[in-house]
Design a protein around this motif. Structure first.
Motif, PDB file in Angstrom:
ATOM      1  N   ASP A   1      -6.817   6.426  -2.529  1.00  0.00           N
ATOM      2  CA  ASP A   1      -8.166   6.274  -3.088  1.00  0.00           C
ATOM      3  C   ASP A   1      -8.236   5.162  -4.130  1.00  0.00           C
ATOM      4  OD1 ASP A   1      -9.161   8.266  -1.464  1.00  0.00           O
ATOM      5  OD2 ASP A   1      -8.962   9.847  -2.988  1.00  0.00           O
ATOM      6  N   SER A   2      -7.146   4.963  -4.881  1.00  0.00           N
ATOM      7  CA  SER A   2      -7.151   3.941  -5.931  1.00  0.00           C
ATOM      8  C   SER A   2      -7.285   2.526  -5.361  1.00  0.00           C
ATOM      9  CB  SER A   2      -5.883   4.033  -6.780  1.00  0.00           C
ATOM     10  OG  SER A   2      -4.741   3.786  -5.978  1.00  0.00           O
ATOM     11  N   LEU A   3      -7.023   2.353  -4.068  1.00  0.00           N
ATOM     12  CA  LEU A   3      -7.139   1.030  -3.438  1.00  0.00           C
ATOM     13  C   LEU A   3      -8.447   0.866  -2.669  1.00  0.00           C
ATOM     14  CD1 LEU A   3      -3.500   0.525  -2.114  1.00  0.00           C
ATOM     15  CD2 LEU A   3      -4.492  -0.166  -4.308  1.00  0.00           C
TER      16      LEU A   3
ATOM     17  N   LEU B   1     -11.483 -10.252  -1.432  1.00  0.00           N
ATOM     18  CA  LEU B   1     -10.967  -8.931  -1.069  1.00  0.00           C
ATOM     19  C   LEU B   1      -9.448  -8.882  -1.154  1.00  0.00           C
ATOM     20  CD1 LEU B   1     -11.775  -6.100  -0.156  1.00  0.00           C
ATOM     21  CD2 LEU B   1     -11.648  -6.913   2.197  1.00  0.00           C
ATOM     22  N   LEU B   2      -8.774  -9.925  -0.682  1.00  0.00           N
ATOM     23  CA  LEU B   2      -7.308  -9.983  -0.797  1.00  0.00           C
ATOM     24  C   LEU B   2      -6.869  -9.983  -2.255  1.00  0.00           C
ATOM     25  CD1 LEU B   2      -6.322 -12.591   1.926  1.00  0.00           C
ATOM     26  CD2 LEU B   2      -5.532 -10.223   1.792  1.00  0.00           C
ATOM     27  N   THR B   3      -7.560 -10.759  -3.056  1.00  0.00           N
ATOM     28  CA  THR B   3      -7.240 -10.838  -4.484  1.00  0.00           C
ATOM     29  C   THR B   3      -7.441  -9.482  -5.144  1.00  0.00           C
ATOM     30  OG1 THR B   3      -7.856 -13.174  -4.541  1.00  0.00           O
ATOM     31  CG2 THR B   3      -7.785 -12.018  -6.649  1.00  0.00           C
ATOM     32  N   ASP B   4      -8.546  -8.828  -4.826  1.00  0.00           N
ATOM     33  CA  ASP B   4      -8.823  -7.520  -5.400  1.00  0.00           C
ATOM     34  C   ASP B   4      -7.780  -6.490  -4.957  1.00  0.00           C
ATOM     35  OD1 ASP B   4     -10.714  -5.649  -6.864  1.00  0.00           O
ATOM     36  OD2 ASP B   4     -10.639  -4.714  -4.874  1.00  0.00           O
ATOM     37  N   LEU B   5      -7.400  -6.518  -3.684  1.00  0.00           N
ATOM     38  CA  LEU B   5      -6.388  -5.589  -3.188  1.00  0.00           C
ATOM     39  C   LEU B   5      -5.054  -5.803  -3.912  1.00  0.00           C
ATOM     40  CD1 LEU B   5      -5.463  -3.363  -1.267  1.00  0.00           C
ATOM     41  CD2 LEU B   5      -5.076  -5.135   0.478  1.00  0.00           C
ATOM     42  N   ALA B   6      -4.673  -7.070  -4.101  1.00  0.00           N
ATOM     43  CA  ALA B   6      -3.429  -7.371  -4.820  1.00  0.00           C
ATOM     44  C   ALA B   6      -3.509  -6.880  -6.267  1.00  0.00           C
ATOM     45  CB  ALA B   6      -3.149  -8.868  -4.781  1.00  0.00           C
ATOM     46  N   GLU B   7      -4.650  -7.097  -6.906  1.00  0.00           N
ATOM     47  CA  GLU B   7      -4.812  -6.650  -8.300  1.00  0.00           C
ATOM     48  C   GLU B   7      -4.822  -5.128  -8.408  1.00  0.00           C
ATOM     49  OE1 GLU B   7      -8.395  -8.752  -9.343  1.00  0.00           O
ATOM     50  OE2 GLU B   7      -7.261 -10.489 -10.068  1.00  0.00           O
ATOM     51  N   ARG B   8      -5.499  -4.463  -7.487  1.00  0.00           N
ATOM     52  CA  ARG B   8      -5.536  -2.998  -7.505  1.00  0.00           C
ATOM     53  C   ARG B   8      -4.140  -2.416  -7.275  1.00  0.00           C
ATOM     54  NH1 ARG B   8     -10.662  -0.135  -6.171  1.00  0.00           N
ATOM     55  NH2 ARG B   8     -12.320  -1.658  -6.352  1.00  0.00           N
ATOM     56  N   THR B   9      -3.396  -3.029  -6.346  1.00  0.00           N
ATOM     57  CA  THR B   9      -2.033  -2.579  -6.062  1.00  0.00           C
ATOM     58  C   THR B   9      -1.158  -2.719  -7.297  1.00  0.00           C
ATOM     59  OG1 THR B   9      -2.269  -3.194  -3.744  1.00  0.00           O
ATOM     60  CG2 THR B   9      -0.030  -2.955  -4.572  1.00  0.00           C
ATOM     61  N   THR B  10      -1.209  -3.884  -7.907  1.00  0.00           N
ATOM     62  CA  THR B  10      -0.419  -4.145  -9.112  1.00  0.00           C
ATOM     63  C   THR B  10      -0.793  -3.164 -10.221  1.00  0.00           C
ATOM     64  OG1 THR B  10      -0.225  -6.472  -8.530  1.00  0.00           O
ATOM     65  CG2 THR B  10       0.167  -5.896 -10.838  1.00  0.00           C
ATOM     66  N   GLN B  11      -2.091  -2.953 -10.421  1.00  0.00           N
ATOM     67  CA  GLN B  11      -2.556  -2.066 -11.486  1.00  0.00           C
ATOM     68  C   GLN B  11      -2.154  -0.622 -11.222  1.00  0.00           C
ATOM     69  OE1 GLN B  11      -3.980  -3.267 -14.330  1.00  0.00           O
ATOM     70  NE2 GLN B  11      -3.649  -1.207 -15.081  1.00  0.00           N
TER      71      GLN B  11
ATOM     72  N   HIS C   1     -12.577   0.785  -2.133  1.00  0.00           N
ATOM     73  CA  HIS C   1     -13.700   0.231  -2.897  1.00  0.00           C
ATOM     74  C   HIS C   1     -14.791   1.279  -3.032  1.00  0.00           C
ATOM     75  CE1 HIS C   1     -12.170  -3.844  -3.106  1.00  0.00           C
ATOM     76  NE2 HIS C   1     -11.601  -3.557  -1.950  1.00  0.00           N
ATOM     77  N   SER C   2     -15.779   0.972  -3.860  1.00  0.00           N
ATOM     78  CA  SER C   2     -16.854   1.926  -4.098  1.00  0.00           C
ATOM     79  C   SER C   2     -17.403   2.430  -2.767  1.00  0.00           C
ATOM     80  CB  SER C   2     -17.965   1.279  -4.930  1.00  0.00           C
ATOM     81  OG  SER C   2     -18.477   0.152  -4.255  1.00  0.00           O
ATOM     82  N   GLY C   3     -17.639   3.709  -2.713  1.00  0.00           N
ATOM     83  CA  GLY C   3     -18.086   4.315  -1.469  1.00  0.00           C
ATOM     84  C   GLY C   3     -16.930   4.698  -0.569  1.00  0.00           C
ATOM     85  N   GLY C   4     -15.690   4.515  -1.051  1.00  0.00           N
ATOM     86  CA  GLY C   4     -14.513   4.894  -0.279  1.00  0.00           C
ATOM     87  C   GLY C   4     -14.140   3.927   0.828  1.00  0.00           C
ATOM     88  N   HIS C   5     -14.602   2.692   0.732  1.00  0.00           N
ATOM     89  CA  HIS C   5     -14.339   1.705   1.782  1.00  0.00           C
ATOM     90  C   HIS C   5     -12.870   1.276   1.797  1.00  0.00           C
ATOM     91  CE1 HIS C   5     -18.541   1.381   2.772  1.00  0.00           C
ATOM     92  NE2 HIS C   5     -18.815   1.216   1.488  1.00  0.00           N
ATOM     93  N   ASN C   6     -12.297   1.302   2.974  1.00  0.00           N
ATOM     94  CA  ASN C   6     -10.915   0.914   3.203  1.00  0.00           C
ATOM     95  C   ASN C   6     -10.820  -0.620   3.197  1.00  0.00           C
ATOM     96  OD1 ASN C   6      -8.530   0.114   4.557  1.00  0.00           O
ATOM     97  ND2 ASN C   6      -8.481   1.984   5.759  1.00  0.00           N
ATOM     98  N   PRO C   7     -10.005  -1.213   2.310  1.00  0.00           N
ATOM     99  CA  PRO C   7      -9.930  -2.675   2.243  1.00  0.00           C
ATOM    100  C   PRO C   7      -9.380  -3.308   3.525  1.00  0.00           C
ATOM    101  CG  PRO C   7      -8.254  -1.683   0.846  1.00  0.00           C
ATOM    102  CD  PRO C   7      -9.130  -0.580   1.325  1.00  0.00           C
ATOM    103  N   LEU C   8      -8.480  -2.620   4.216  1.00  0.00           N
ATOM    104  CA  LEU C   8      -7.948  -3.183   5.459  1.00  0.00           C
ATOM    105  C   LEU C   8      -9.000  -3.193   6.558  1.00  0.00           C
ATOM    106  CD1 LEU C   8      -4.280  -1.855   5.663  1.00  0.00           C
ATOM    107  CD2 LEU C   8      -5.141  -4.038   4.803  1.00  0.00           C
TER     108      LEU C   8
ATOM    109  N   ILE D   1       0.849  -1.200   0.000  1.00  0.00           N
ATOM    110  CA  ILE D   1       0.000   0.000   0.000  1.00  0.00           C
ATOM    111  C   ILE D   1       0.882   1.247   0.000  1.00  0.00           C
ATOM    112  CG2 ILE D   1      -1.623   1.330   1.414  1.00  0.00           C
ATOM    113  CD1 ILE D   1      -2.833  -1.431   2.244  1.00  0.00           C
ATOM    114  N   ARG D   2       1.979   1.212   0.745  1.00  0.00           N
ATOM    115  CA  ARG D   2       2.912   2.348   0.807  1.00  0.00           C
ATOM    116  C   ARG D   2       3.521   2.613  -0.574  1.00  0.00           C
ATOM    117  NH1 ARG D   2       7.832   4.596   1.486  1.00  0.00           N
ATOM    118  NH2 ARG D   2       8.175   5.961   3.270  1.00  0.00           N
ATOM    119  N   LYS D   3       3.871   1.538  -1.304  1.00  0.00           N
ATOM    120  CA  LYS D   3       4.424   1.712  -2.655  1.00  0.00           C
ATOM    121  C   LYS D   3       3.450   2.480  -3.541  1.00  0.00           C
ATOM    122  CE  LYS D   3       7.183  -2.539  -2.850  1.00  0.00           C
ATOM    123  NZ  LYS D   3       7.267  -3.850  -3.518  1.00  0.00           N
ATOM    124  N   VAL D   4       2.167   2.135  -3.426  1.00  0.00           N
ATOM    125  CA  VAL D   4       1.154   2.839  -4.217  1.00  0.00           C
ATOM    126  C   VAL D   4       1.076   4.297  -3.774  1.00  0.00           C
ATOM    127  CG1 VAL D   4      -1.312   2.971  -4.773  1.00  0.00           C
ATOM    128  CG2 VAL D   4      -0.171   0.740  -4.702  1.00  0.00           C
TER     129      VAL D   4
END
Length: 187
Positions: A113-115, A153-163, A117-124, A74-77
């Motif tokens: 914000d890019s990580l 959720l973990l998969t989505d977070l990993a994909e969002r981070t990579t993207q 979810h809709s509505g601004g939900h924090n994945p952590l 998350i810090r890298k992003v």
């Protein structure tokens, strides 16, 4: 299952399958969280076998043991997207915390914000809330549903981070190419 081989019959029983059949996990999960992916894989195998409490326990162990790695990604992003130093300091502070719960509370406003979810939900926060439920309070069927949600959720977070990192890298390369061309024309 019977087979007729030269007049004799035989019964064959399939005991297992390696690798186990099921939907493949995206490479983003392995790329981002590769150092001890075994707990994630065990969770997935328990999930596909319908073992809700087992799947939930493995995913929980995976998340808690990878807190530092998840926050580092998350810090890298955040760095790539030009976050302010106080945001980076907050992420660094959270990564050093032992408790996943305290780390999540600390970084609640530092997630790019890019990580979210809709509505601004924090994945952590979503992960923490899901992991705080379950195991002791839920039955196997409910744990199986939570386990699937945690995996997604973990998969989505990993994909969002990579993207996010890929998009930033591509944009930086494009800007650098344009600047080199502009500099070459000016001279």
């Amino acid at each position: 299952m019977g087979t007729n081989l030269t007049g004799n019959s035989a019964e064959i029983m399939k005991i297992g399958e390696v690798p186990a059949f099921g939907e493949p996990r995206p490479n983003a999960v392995k790329d981002v969280l590769d150092d001890e992916i075994k707990f994630f894989e065990r969770g997935y195998h328990a999930e596909t076998a319908g073992l809700g409490i087992g799947a939930f326990a493995y995913y929980r162990r995976f998340v808690e043991s990878h807190k530092d790695k998840i926050i580092a990604e998350i810090r890298k992003v955040a760095v790539a997207q030009g976050a302010k130093q106080d945001v980076l300091d907050t992420l660094d502070k959270a990564a050093k915390m032992i408790s996943f719960e305290n780390a999540v509370k600390t970084v609640k406003d530092a997630i790019p914000d890019s990580l979210r979810h809709s509505g601004g939900h924090n994945p952590l926060t979503l992960l923490h809330d899901a992991l705080s439920a379950g195991l002791h309070n839920e039955d196997d069927e409910q744990c199986l549903e939570l386990a699937k949600d945690i995996r997604l959720l973990l998969t989505d977070l990993a994909e969002r981070t990579t993207q996010a990192l890929k998009n930033n890298s591509e944009l930086s390369q494009a800007v650098n190419r344009l600047l080199r061309k502009a500099t070459a024309r000016a001279t």
